[in-house]
Design a protein around this motif. Structure first.
Motif, mmCIF file in Angstrom:
data_model
loop_
_atom_site.group_PDB
_atom_site.id
_atom_site.type_symbol
_atom_site.label_atom_id
_atom_site.label_comp_id
_atom_site.label_asym_id
_atom_site.label_seq_id
_atom_site.Cartn_x
_atom_site.Cartn_y
_atom_site.Cartn_z
ATOM 1 N N MET A 173 0.851 -1.212 0.000
ATOM 2 C CA MET A 173 0.000 0.000 0.000
ATOM 3 C C MET A 173 0.881 1.254 0.000
ATOM 4 O O MET A 173 1.768 1.391 0.839
ATOM 5 C CB MET A 173 -0.881 -0.024 1.263
ATOM 6 C CG MET A 173 -1.784 1.200 1.430
ATOM 7 S SD MET A 173 -3.053 1.285 0.153
ATOM 8 C CE MET A 173 -3.622 2.954 0.308
ATOM 9 N N ASP A 203 -0.557 7.714 7.864
ATOM 10 C CA ASP A 203 -0.360 6.265 7.657
ATOM 11 C C ASP A 203 -0.504 5.438 8.936
ATOM 12 O O ASP A 203 -1.087 4.362 8.911
ATOM 13 C CB ASP A 203 1.034 6.001 7.063
ATOM 14 C CG ASP A 203 1.147 6.507 5.631
ATOM 15 O OD1 ASP A 203 0.109 6.665 4.966
ATOM 16 O OD2 ASP A 203 2.287 6.746 5.184
ATOM 17 N N SER A 215 -10.756 4.944 7.518
ATOM 18 C CA SER A 215 -10.256 4.260 8.734
ATOM 19 C C SER A 215 -9.544 5.234 9.657
ATOM 20 O O SER A 215 -9.534 5.043 10.870
ATOM 21 C CB SER A 215 -9.255 3.164 8.390
ATOM 22 O OG SER A 215 -9.696 2.407 7.344
ATOM 23 N N SER A 254 2.173 5.106 0.555
ATOM 24 C CA SER A 254 2.007 6.005 1.710
ATOM 25 C C SER A 254 1.075 7.155 1.348
ATOM 26 O O SER A 254 1.276 7.829 0.334
ATOM 27 C CB SER A 254 3.379 6.562 2.106
ATOM 28 O OG SER A 254 3.227 7.654 2.971
ATOM 29 N N ILE A 255 0.062 7.380 2.194
ATOM 30 C CA ILE A 255 -0.770 8.576 2.017
ATOM 31 C C ILE A 255 0.043 9.780 2.486
ATOM 32 O O ILE A 255 0.253 10.739 1.755
ATOM 33 C CB ILE A 255 -2.097 8.416 2.785
ATOM 34 C CG1 ILE A 255 -2.990 7.462 1.989
ATOM 35 C CG2 ILE A 255 -2.754 9.767 3.037
ATOM 36 C CD1 ILE A 255 -4.414 7.390 2.398
ATOM 37 N N SER A 310 -10.810 4.332 1.492
ATOM 38 C CA SER A 310 -11.045 3.515 2.701
ATOM 39 C C SER A 310 -10.003 3.824 3.761
ATOM 40 O O SER A 310 -10.299 3.851 4.954
ATOM 41 C CB SER A 310 -10.942 2.024 2.412
ATOM 42 O OG SER A 310 -11.736 1.682 1.359
ATOM 43 N N LYS A 311 -8.769 4.044 3.320
ATOM 44 C CA LYS A 311 -7.706 4.324 4.286
ATOM 45 C C LYS A 311 -7.990 5.641 5.023
ATOM 46 O O LYS A 311 -7.818 5.738 6.234
ATOM 47 C CB LYS A 311 -6.353 4.369 3.558
ATOM 48 C CG LYS A 311 -5.205 4.020 4.472
ATOM 49 C CD LYS A 311 -3.911 3.761 3.727
ATOM 50 C CE LYS A 311 -2.748 3.818 4.732
ATOM 51 N NZ LYS A 311 -1.439 3.748 4.117
ATOM 52 N N GLU A 337 -9.259 1.936 -2.255
ATOM 53 C CA GLU A 337 -8.360 1.645 -1.135
ATOM 54 C C GLU A 337 -7.902 2.943 -0.452
ATOM 55 O O GLU A 337 -7.842 3.028 0.772
ATOM 56 C CB GLU A 337 -7.155 0.866 -1.680
ATOM 57 C CG GLU A 337 -6.419 0.091 -0.633
ATOM 58 C CD GLU A 337 -5.223 -0.674 -1.208
ATOM 59 O OE1 GLU A 337 -5.070 -0.731 -2.452
ATOM 60 O OE2 GLU A 337 -4.437 -1.172 -0.389
ATOM 61 N N ILE A 338 -7.613 3.950 -1.281
ATOM 62 C CA ILE A 338 -7.175 5.245 -0.721
ATOM 63 C C ILE A 338 -8.304 5.855 0.106
ATOM 64 O O ILE A 338 -8.100 6.279 1.251
ATOM 65 C CB ILE A 338 -6.778 6.222 -1.865
ATOM 66 C CG1 ILE A 338 -5.540 5.710 -2.613
ATOM 67 C CG2 ILE A 338 -6.567 7.638 -1.350
ATOM 68 C CD1 ILE A 338 -4.261 5.709 -1.818
#
Ligand SMILES: N[C@@H](CCC(=O)N[C@@H](CSCO)C(=O)NCC(=O)O)C(=O)O
Ligand SMILES: [Zn+2]
Ligand SMILES: [Zn+2]
Length: 190
Positions: free
Chosen positions: A1, A9, A158, A3-4, A154-155, A151-152
């Protein structure tokens, strides 16, 4: 995944609502540009746009605003240059290390009077934590595969952050209010 951003993260650390401000430093090994802020930031957010400075390896920038009167350059101002003078936000970057020290709006605009800054450039703790993620879809324009967007988002979810493809509703309302007032529109609740 991917890194945002390092501040997101591994979970977000809440800021201190009474934090009085502090100093930002560029990333040069010596003769750093130093910027002083006399207040905490507001509207701190993850920004996926192509213009905001982000650390190497991160998909998003973290950027917030302070009133421009609360910001002063305290050292090595001569190392600052405007990245793109045609942009609305005039980003003043260190010519040596590339870090953006502050972004200022000089034209009539809803955010005129606010400077854009990156609190990760400070050693102090207590800065407002990120409040939302903006310009999320813009990472595709920079080469992020659109298949990875669920996915981004959802991250961010979360981590407790809402995601938007422009800015948050309060900021979009400010922009629309400015546009309406410029056009002389009269407000009424129908
Ligand atoms: N898709 C574009 C969007 C760029 C954009 O509009 N960015 C916003 C947010 S920056 C901080 O929140 C903006 O207001 N930009 C004005 C400016 O940068 O001068 C892209 O990715 O480039
Ligand atoms: Zn520097
Ligand atoms: Zn941005």
């Amino acid at each position: 995944m991917p890194s945002i951003h390092p501040l997101i993260d591994n979970g977000i650390t809440k800021g201190d609502p009474n934090f009085p401000g502090g100093t930002l430093h560029c990333r040069c090994p010596s003769d750093q540009v130093v910027v002083g802020l006399k207040s905490n930031v507001a509207h701190n957010h993850a920004c996926g746009c192509s213009k905001c400075w982000k650390p190497a390896g991160a998909l998003f920038s973290i950027v917030g605003v302070v009133p421009r009167d609360n910001l002063s350059v305290q050292a090595n101002e001569s190392k600052l240059a405007i990245v793109d003078s045609s942009a609305i936000i005039q980003r003043h970057a260190c010519i040596n290390c590339g870090v953006h020290m502050f972004g200022r709006i000089e034209k009539p605009h809803a955010f005129h009077g606010l400077d854009f800054v990156h609190v990760e450039l400070s050693d102090q703790k207590g800065w407002q934590e990120p409040q939302f993620a903006g310009f999320v879809s813009s990472i595709i324009e920079q080469g992020f595969d659109p298949k990875g967007m669920d996915e981004i988002r959802s991250k961010f979810k979360s981590a407790g952050l809402d995601t938007f493809d422009a800015l948050s509703p309060p900021l979009m309302d400010l922009i629309a209010t400015f546009t309406a007032q410029k056009a002389g529109v009269k407000f009424s609740n129908l």
